[in-house]
Design an enzyme around this catalytic site. Structure first.
Site, mmCIF file in Angstrom:
data_model
loop_
_atom_site.group_PDB
_atom_site.id
_atom_site.type_symbol
_atom_site.label_atom_id
_atom_site.label_comp_id
_atom_site.label_asym_id
_atom_site.label_seq_id
_atom_site.Cartn_x
_atom_site.Cartn_y
_atom_site.Cartn_z
ATOM 1 N N HIS A 267 24.068 50.755 51.920
ATOM 2 C CA HIS A 267 23.972 49.299 52.028
ATOM 3 C C HIS A 267 23.098 48.885 53.197
ATOM 4 C CE1 HIS A 267 28.039 48.123 50.018
ATOM 5 N NE2 HIS A 267 27.383 49.026 49.326
ATOM 6 N N GLU B 130 33.478 47.496 39.079
ATOM 7 C CA GLU B 130 34.226 47.962 40.246
ATOM 8 C C GLU B 130 35.655 47.426 40.264
ATOM 9 O OE1 GLU B 130 31.666 46.512 43.431
ATOM 10 O OE2 GLU B 130 33.138 44.971 43.906
ATOM 11 N N ASN C 78 42.282 47.021 48.339
ATOM 12 C CA ASN C 78 41.918 46.213 49.509
ATOM 13 C C ASN C 78 42.618 44.851 49.530
ATOM 14 O OD1 ASN C 78 40.555 45.809 51.878
ATOM 15 N ND2 ASN C 78 38.545 45.418 50.943
ATOM 16 N N GLU D 178 24.071 44.000 40.012
ATOM 17 C CA GLU D 178 25.502 44.303 39.863
ATOM 18 C C GLU D 178 26.344 43.039 39.752
ATOM 19 O OE1 GLU D 178 26.787 46.773 43.090
ATOM 20 O OE2 GLU D 178 28.852 46.075 42.927
ATOM 21 N N HIS E 6 27.881 39.909 43.035
ATOM 22 C CA HIS E 6 29.311 39.727 43.357
ATOM 23 C C HIS E 6 29.953 38.575 42.597
ATOM 24 C CE1 HIS E 6 32.771 40.621 46.086
ATOM 25 N NE2 HIS E 6 32.205 41.811 46.040
ATOM 26 N N TYR F 299 27.614 36.863 50.716
ATOM 27 C CA TYR F 299 28.259 38.143 50.434
ATOM 28 C C TYR F 299 27.396 39.310 50.930
ATOM 29 C CZ TYR F 299 29.639 42.400 48.385
ATOM 30 O OH TYR F 299 29.990 43.714 48.273
ATOM 31 N N ARG G 48 20.971 49.444 48.545
ATOM 32 C CA ARG G 48 21.363 48.099 48.130
ATOM 33 C C ARG G 48 20.932 47.130 49.224
ATOM 34 N NH1 ARG G 48 27.495 45.538 47.560
ATOM 35 N NH2 ARG G 48 27.079 44.845 49.686
ATOM 36 N N GLU H 118 27.836 54.958 44.839
ATOM 37 C CA GLU H 118 27.762 54.135 46.050
ATOM 38 C C GLU H 118 28.368 54.903 47.216
ATOM 39 O OE1 GLU H 118 30.034 50.531 45.774
ATOM 40 O OE2 GLU H 118 29.006 49.595 47.474
ATOM 41 N N HIS I 33 31.839 52.695 42.234
ATOM 42 C CA HIS I 33 32.072 51.935 43.460
ATOM 43 C C HIS I 33 32.418 52.899 44.593
ATOM 44 C CE1 HIS I 33 34.907 48.585 45.238
ATOM 45 N NE2 HIS I 33 33.708 48.525 45.795
ATOM 46 N N ASP J 214 36.456 50.462 51.544
ATOM 47 C CA ASP J 214 37.887 50.358 51.234
ATOM 48 C C ASP J 214 38.355 51.429 50.262
ATOM 49 O OD1 ASP J 214 36.131 48.148 50.026
ATOM 50 O OD2 ASP J 214 37.721 48.234 48.539
ATOM 51 N N TRP K 81 34.700 34.805 44.841
ATOM 52 C CA TRP K 81 34.151 35.496 46.018
ATOM 53 C C TRP K 81 33.475 36.758 45.583
ATOM 54 C CZ3 TRP K 81 35.169 40.331 48.213
ATOM 55 C CH2 TRP K 81 34.398 40.571 49.395
ATOM 56 N N ASP L 24 23.742 43.300 44.655
ATOM 57 C CA ASP L 24 25.075 42.901 44.171
ATOM 58 C C ASP L 24 25.188 41.378 44.177
ATOM 59 O OD1 ASP L 24 27.742 42.686 43.523
ATOM 60 O OD2 ASP L 24 28.456 44.066 45.066
ATOM 61 N N ARG M 282 30.833 50.994 36.666
ATOM 62 C CA ARG M 282 31.167 51.214 38.081
ATOM 63 C C ARG M 282 32.646 51.510 38.344
ATOM 64 N NH1 ARG M 282 28.796 50.485 42.311
ATOM 65 N NH2 ARG M 282 30.020 48.883 43.351
HETATM 66 O O1 KDG Z 1 37.217 45.258 48.429
HETATM 67 C C1 KDG Z 1 36.083 44.603 47.948
HETATM 68 C C2 KDG Z 1 34.862 45.459 48.173
HETATM 69 O O2 KDG Z 1 35.105 46.765 47.773
HETATM 70 C C3 KDG Z 1 33.664 44.918 47.428
HETATM 71 O O3 KDG Z 1 33.370 43.639 47.873
HETATM 72 C C4 KDG Z 1 32.472 45.819 47.649
HETATM 73 O O4 KDG Z 1 31.293 44.737 45.888
HETATM 74 C C5 KDG Z 1 31.437 45.697 46.619
HETATM 75 C C6 KDG Z 1 30.505 46.821 46.479
HETATM 76 O O5 KDG Z 1 29.706 46.766 45.563
HETATM 77 O O6 KDG Z 1 30.575 47.739 47.280
HETATM 78 MG MG MG Z 2 30.064 45.256 44.182
#
Ligand code: KDG
Ligand code: MG
Length: 402
Positions: free
Chosen positions: A122, A262, A37, A236, A212, A159, A147, A339, A312, A316, A402, A210, A283
């Site tokens: 999600h 991931e 991605n 996560e 993140h 996020y 999630r 997921e 994951h 994407d 991020w 998550d 993941r």
């Molecule tokens: O490309 C980034 C995403 O795949 C990511 O932000 C998604 O964290 C993610 C998730 O747990 O699905």
């Molecule tokens: Mg994630």
């Protein structure tokens, strides 16, 4: 069975996907996902300029040898670009082997260990009330695991909160958009979200969350502890994991199960995390961790330590990855969860697939290979559209994760 040709197909049916298609002298072909991605064209170039030329003329049935050739032969080992390219080749070769045998890939791996693959979807909302409603909607759709992410007062662009509802897509702009992160606001808010979710929806549904990569280890330990009453399936990416030893600190402070990986692309990224039992779910994915061949190794290591898989599966990762992942998941003994973010109708049309969702579980279907194809004529109607992932800054303007 000789490889006679290979090509990279870049298409954007709502979002960008990179797909490798390998052809053989027996008329069989296979496909593999190569999407990274926001960095799609770097993998496309790696494949076209460096990998495809060395594939032509090789025996397509020698999956392991080709994997080793591409890994050792590159000299420059690991990294997301290299490992996504290797993954695409590996997936396409497993697809071909399945077609040659007339079997879905899960049969080649050793057969089904379960009847279906538990997935989580999600749910996300602008605030607690909205997120509670969205979780309810996913329960009605049949999901057993969900999630939950929510907008946070005082945080711009939290996020995981979709602009639409069903299809969360963070890569939203040709140049990275800017979000603002505030750890204190988040740490105060997250327990309130899960308190309300449990009050309204009870404890029969599995809830995941998550973080993140946003917290330091001690902050992650505190959040995990504060979330313990809400019995999460997992928390996560609570802190960045380049330093695997950082999870020792998190682990000392909480019994909330931890999921990581991931963005990993090699068994070496998770060796300490697994061997010291610092995590509960790994993941890593087919597409970003070297394909089915390498994922098998990671899962086997994880099994020794009772760490389960939880791959994951964001939007994407293309349907070609999902098809391969589901074949893997149906087989892998130490499966945990998969997921599953739904793709748009346009994406599903470009990638016709055999996998199906029923009552919270996915099944890969019984088509030979990975059970996913690509409609090249349709793919050609959706040209590449450059998009990057956002960045995050703290409230004082400093860069953050991020
Ligand atoms: O490309 C980034 C995403 O795949 C990511 O932000 C998604 O964290 C993610 C998730 O747990 O699905
Ligand atoms: Mg994630």
């Amino acid at each position: 069975m000789k490889i006679t040709g290979a090509k990279v197909i870049v298409t954007c049916p709502g979002r960008n996907f990179v797909t490798l298609k390998i052809e053989t002298d027996q008329g069989l072909y296979g496909i593999g996902d190569a999407t990274l991605n926001g960095r799609e064209l770097s993998v496309a170039s790696y494949l076209t300029d460096h990998v495809i030329p060395v594939l032509i003329g090789r025996d397509a049935s020698r999956i392991e040898d080709i994997w080793q050739y591409l890994y050792r032969g590159a000299y420059w080992r690991r990294g997301p670009v290299t490992m996504s390219a290797i993954a695409a080749v590996d997936t396409a070769l497993w697809d071909i082997k399945g077609k040659a045998a007339g079997m879905p890939v899960y049969q080649l791996l050793g057969g089904a260990s379960r009847d279906g693959v538990l997935v989580y979807g999600h749910a996300n909302g602008n605030d607690i009330e909205h997120t509670v409603d969205e979780v309810g909607r996913y329960i009605e759709l049949g999901y057993k695991a969900i999630r939950a992410q929510s907008g946070i007062p005082g945080v711009k662009g939290a996020y995981g909160v979709a602009k639409g509802t069903m299809y969360y897509e963070p890569a939203d702009s040709a140049l990275p958009s800017e979000t603002v992160w505030n750890t204190s606001s988040y740490l105060n808010f997250a327990p309130k979200l899960f308190d309300k979710l449990r009050e309204v929806h009870g404890y029969d549904v599995e809830l995941l969350h998550d973080v993140h990569h946003r917290l330091t280890p001690i902050e992650a330990g505190r959040l995990g502890r504060d979330l313990e009453p809400y019995r999460l399936f997992w928390m996560e990416d609570c802190t960045p994991a380049e330093n695997q030893e950082a999870f020792r600190l998190v682990r000392q402070h909480t019994t909330t199960p931890l999921a990581v990986g991931e963005i990993f692309n090699s068994i070496h990224d998770c060796r300490t995390l697994i061997q010291e039992q610092l995590i509960d779910y790994i993941r890593t994915t087919v597409v970003h961790a070297g394909g089915i061949t390498h994922l098998k190794q990671i899962a086997a290591l994880a099994a020794l330590y009772q760490v389960r898989t939880g791959s994951h599966g964001a939007t994407d990762l293309s349907p070609a990855c999902m098809g391969a992942a589901l074949n893997f998941d149906l087989w892998v003994p130490n499966f945990g969860i998969q997921e599953y973010m739904r793709h748009t109708e346009e994406t599903d049309a470009v990638f016709p697939h055999a996998y199906t969702f029923d009552d919270g579980y996915l099944h890969p279907g019984n088509e030979p290979g990975i059970g996913v194809d690509i409609d090249e004529a349709l793919a050609a109607k959706y040209p590449y559209d450059p998009k990057q992932l956002p960045v995050a800054r703290l409230t004082d303007g400093a860069m953050w994760n991020w």
